[in-house]
Scaffold this motif. Structure first.
Motif, PDB file in Angstrom:
ATOM      1  N   LYS A 147       7.492  -3.241  -7.169  1.00  0.00           N
ATOM      2  CA  LYS A 147       7.745  -3.238  -5.944  1.00  0.00           C
ATOM      3  C   LYS A 147       9.220  -2.933  -5.351  1.00  0.00           C
ATOM      4  O   LYS A 147       9.368  -2.460  -4.317  1.00  0.00           O
ATOM      5  N   ASN A 148      10.169  -3.280  -6.340  1.00  0.00           N
ATOM      6  CA  ASN A 148      11.475  -2.841  -6.056  1.00  0.00           C
ATOM      7  C   ASN A 148      11.801  -1.297  -5.973  1.00  0.00           C
ATOM      8  O   ASN A 148      12.361  -0.800  -5.296  1.00  0.00           O
ATOM      9  N   LEU A 149      10.843  -0.526  -6.680  1.00  0.00           N
ATOM     10  CA  LEU A 149      10.931   0.909  -6.580  1.00  0.00           C
ATOM     11  C   LEU A 149      10.402   1.337  -5.170  1.00  0.00           C
ATOM     12  O   LEU A 149      11.127   2.363  -4.517  1.00  0.00           O
ATOM     13  N   PHE A 150       9.472   0.686  -4.541  1.00  0.00           N
ATOM     14  CA  PHE A 150       8.962   0.969  -3.268  1.00  0.00           C
ATOM     15  C   PHE A 150       9.999   0.830  -2.127  1.00  0.00           C
ATOM     16  O   PHE A 150      10.326   1.623  -1.579  1.00  0.00           O
ATOM     17  N   GLU A 201       6.072  10.048 -11.566  1.00  0.00           N
ATOM     18  CA  GLU A 201       7.213  10.346 -11.945  1.00  0.00           C
ATOM     19  C   GLU A 201       7.931   8.964 -12.562  1.00  0.00           C
ATOM     20  O   GLU A 201       8.988   8.981 -13.194  1.00  0.00           O
ATOM     21  N   HIS A 202       7.339   7.861 -12.341  1.00  0.00           N
ATOM     22  CA  HIS A 202       7.714   6.518 -12.522  1.00  0.00           C
ATOM     23  C   HIS A 202       6.982   6.133 -13.633  1.00  0.00           C
ATOM     24  O   HIS A 202       6.767   4.798 -13.873  1.00  0.00           O
ATOM     25  N   ASP A 203       6.080   6.676 -14.482  1.00  0.00           N
ATOM     26  CA  ASP A 203       5.186   6.498 -15.626  1.00  0.00           C
ATOM     27  C   ASP A 203       4.028   5.310 -15.216  1.00  0.00           C
ATOM     28  O   ASP A 203       3.887   4.489 -16.007  1.00  0.00           O
ATOM     29  N   ILE A 204       3.629   5.236 -14.056  1.00  0.00           N
ATOM     30  CA  ILE A 204       2.480   4.647 -13.545  1.00  0.00           C
ATOM     31  C   ILE A 204       1.236   5.257 -13.596  1.00  0.00           C
ATOM     32  O   ILE A 204       1.005   6.451 -12.989  1.00  0.00           O
ATOM     33  N   GLU A 205       0.110   5.012 -14.455  1.00  0.00           N
ATOM     34  CA  GLU A 205      -1.001   5.666 -14.646  1.00  0.00           C
ATOM     35  C   GLU A 205      -1.583   5.889 -13.308  1.00  0.00           C
ATOM     36  O   GLU A 205      -1.971   5.111 -12.523  1.00  0.00           O
ATOM     37  N   THR A 206      -1.962   7.338 -13.195  1.00  0.00           N
ATOM     38  CA  THR A 206      -2.803   7.464 -11.893  1.00  0.00           C
ATOM     39  C   THR A 206      -4.248   8.171 -12.384  1.00  0.00           C
ATOM     40  O   THR A 206      -4.927   8.314 -11.235  1.00  0.00           O
ATOM     41  N   ILE A 217       1.014  -1.232  -0.070  1.00  0.00           N
ATOM     42  CA  ILE A 217       0.053   0.181   0.019  1.00  0.00           C
ATOM     43  C   ILE A 217       0.856   1.156   0.006  1.00  0.00           C
ATOM     44  O   ILE A 217       1.749   1.291   0.902  1.00  0.00           O
ATOM     45  N   LEU A 218       0.667   2.017  -0.962  1.00  0.00           N
ATOM     46  CA  LEU A 218       1.339   3.242  -1.083  1.00  0.00           C
ATOM     47  C   LEU A 218       0.731   4.373  -0.523  1.00  0.00           C
ATOM     48  O   LEU A 218      -0.623   4.781  -1.059  1.00  0.00           O
ATOM     49  N   LEU A 219       1.027   5.293   0.356  1.00  0.00           N
ATOM     50  CA  LEU A 219       0.359   6.236   1.097  1.00  0.00           C
ATOM     51  C   LEU A 219       0.973   7.583   1.198  1.00  0.00           C
ATOM     52  O   LEU A 219       2.200   7.614   1.452  1.00  0.00           O
ATOM     53  N   GLY A 220       0.435   8.846   1.159  1.00  0.00           N
ATOM     54  CA  GLY A 220       1.057   9.925   1.591  1.00  0.00           C
ATOM     55  C   GLY A 220       0.737  10.989   0.409  1.00  0.00           C
ATOM     56  O   GLY A 220      -0.007  10.655  -0.576  1.00  0.00           O
ATOM     57  N   ALA A 221       1.008  12.246   0.890  1.00  0.00           N
ATOM     58  CA  ALA A 221       0.854  13.433   0.137  1.00  0.00           C
ATOM     59  C   ALA A 221       0.950  13.351  -1.351  1.00  0.00           C
ATOM     60  O   ALA A 221       0.646  14.172  -2.208  1.00  0.00           O
ATOM     61  N   LYS A 222       2.264  12.859  -1.506  1.00  0.00           N
ATOM     62  CA  LYS A 222       2.834  12.760  -2.778  1.00  0.00           C
ATOM     63  C   LYS A 222       2.773  11.421  -3.400  1.00  0.00           C
ATOM     64  O   LYS A 222       3.628  11.107  -4.336  1.00  0.00           O
ATOM     65  N   ALA A 223       1.963  10.453  -3.105  1.00  0.00           N
ATOM     66  CA  ALA A 223       1.872   9.262  -3.693  1.00  0.00           C
ATOM     67  C   ALA A 223       1.578   9.397  -5.078  1.00  0.00           C
ATOM     68  O   ALA A 223       1.983   8.623  -6.056  1.00  0.00           O
ATOM     69  N   ASP A 224       0.608  10.174  -5.706  1.00  0.00           N
ATOM     70  CA  ASP A 224       0.047  10.358  -7.016  1.00  0.00           C
ATOM     71  C   ASP A 224       1.363  10.813  -7.761  1.00  0.00           C
ATOM     72  O   ASP A 224       1.779  10.266  -8.960  1.00  0.00           O
ATOM     73  N   THR A 225       2.149  11.759  -7.146  1.00  0.00           N
ATOM     74  CA  THR A 225       3.464  12.292  -7.954  1.00  0.00           C
ATOM     75  C   THR A 225       4.396  11.342  -7.859  1.00  0.00           C
ATOM     76  O   THR A 225       5.145  11.272  -9.112  1.00  0.00           O
ATOM     77  N   PHE A 226       4.683  10.440  -7.099  1.00  0.00           N
ATOM     78  CA  PHE A 226       5.789   9.264  -7.269  1.00  0.00           C
ATOM     79  C   PHE A 226       5.283   8.409  -8.276  1.00  0.00           C
ATOM     80  O   PHE A 226       6.145   8.111  -9.017  1.00  0.00           O
ATOM     81  N   LEU A 227       4.083   8.047  -8.462  1.00  0.00           N
ATOM     82  CA  LEU A 227       3.819   7.045  -9.397  1.00  0.00           C
ATOM     83  C   LEU A 227       3.893   7.731 -10.785  1.00  0.00           C
ATOM     84  O   LEU A 227       4.542   6.800 -11.723  1.00  0.00           O
TER      85      LEU A 227
END
Length: 310
Positions: A173-176, A128-133, A116-126
């Protein structure tokens, strides 16, 4: 252990939590949708492919036997995602109901890991790594390696759930794990207390009617037809404005306190009207969240614990 650093990062960046106590089941067959729809509290027939839905299994009195997420892969294939205890309960109950239905039920807990990815910049992190949000809440995206993910914001912060297949190496998963701090189980639990999101069996269980939970509306649908406990739920919604005799509430107290499970909750007249279920301290906000089960007719601001903690 809950740390200030963990809680701060949720406001300024993001972090991940590995939900190691997650169980998964796979239900498939021509009758899968019909089978689940008549047993679960939410509208399974309304689910589209690659959508996730919160659900409950109830007894005939409307009390909670299990809570879990249901992911629809296609018209004949569904995944159940739950805490280990809730998964065990759901798997056992569904097995009993299969009988002559054209469905098969398989425990696939070893096939996936739940991050589970959580936090104010979760969308931004994804991003930045080309994961559709740009997905609607509870709509699943899919990654090249077969991972599935979706967003839900019941906790009041940006939250993404990822299901990673365990048989293959996973880039995301490795990114996390390589770039983000991890959240402890205690901190993740505290977020649920603060957000009044029910957890089975820690804050809701077989003693509780589903409607006792503050966010119970995410777990049921009206007008979907009969299911175990439906008569009680509908009666309370129709004739009592959705209020059960008792309700689950989170009290926020300044400073650090500890209240044992079962501690009496008193009203303004010092009469017992409920009890403590659990509590957690937020060292960043310097607040204690106390989950209580109290009579619904008692105003929250008048509730107090009979024994003060540290």
């Amino acid at each position: 252990m809950i740390t200030i650093e963990e809680l701060q990062v949720l406001e300024t960046n993001c972090a991940f939590h590995e939900a190691a106590n997650t169980g998964f089941f796979l239900l498939r067959g021509n009758d899968a949708s019909t089978f689940l729809h008549r047993l679960l509290s939410n509208n399974v027939n309304a689910l589209q492919e690659n959508q996730v839905q919160h659900n409950a299994l109830l007894d005939r009195k409307g009390k909670v036997l299990s809570l879990f997420r249901l992911l629809k892969k296609d018209s004949c294939t569904f995944f159940g995602i739950a805490s280990t205890t809730a998964h065990t309960q759901a798997f056992s109950l569904l097995t009993q109901f299969i009988l002559s239905s054209e469905v098969s039920l398989t425990d696939v807990s070893s096939s996936f890991s739940h991050f589970i990815l959580l936090g104010a910049k979760a969308d931004t992190f994804l991003e930045e790594h080309d994961i559709e949000t740009k997905l609607e809440d509870f709509n699943c995206g899919k990654l090249e390696d077969g991972s599935m993910y979706w967003r839900e914001n019941l906790l009041g912060i940006q939250t993404w759930h990822f299901l990673f297949p365990t048989l293959f190496p996973n880039k995301t998963k490795n990114l996390f794990t390589e770039h983000l701090p991890s959240l402890s189980a205690e901190t993740f639990f505290l977020l649920h207390l603060q957000g009044e999101v029910p957890l089975f069996p820690e804050t809701i269980g077989s003693e509780n009617i589903l409607l006792e939970a503050a966010k119970s509306s995410h777990f049921y649908a009206r007008g979907k037809g009969c299911y175990p406990g439906q008569e009680v739920i509908e009666r309370l919604l129709t004739y009592n404005k959705g209020k059960a005799p008792f309700s689950l509430r989170t009290l926020s107290l300044s400073g650090e306190h500890f209240f044992a499970k079962g501690t009496d909750v008193l009203n303004a007249k010092n009469e017992k009207c409920g009890q403590v279920l659990t509590c957690g301290y937020n060292p960043y906000l310097k607040q204690t969240s106390v989950v209580v089960r109290a009579k619904s007719n008692q105003p929250t601001h008048e509730l107090q614990m009979s024994v003060r903690g540290r």
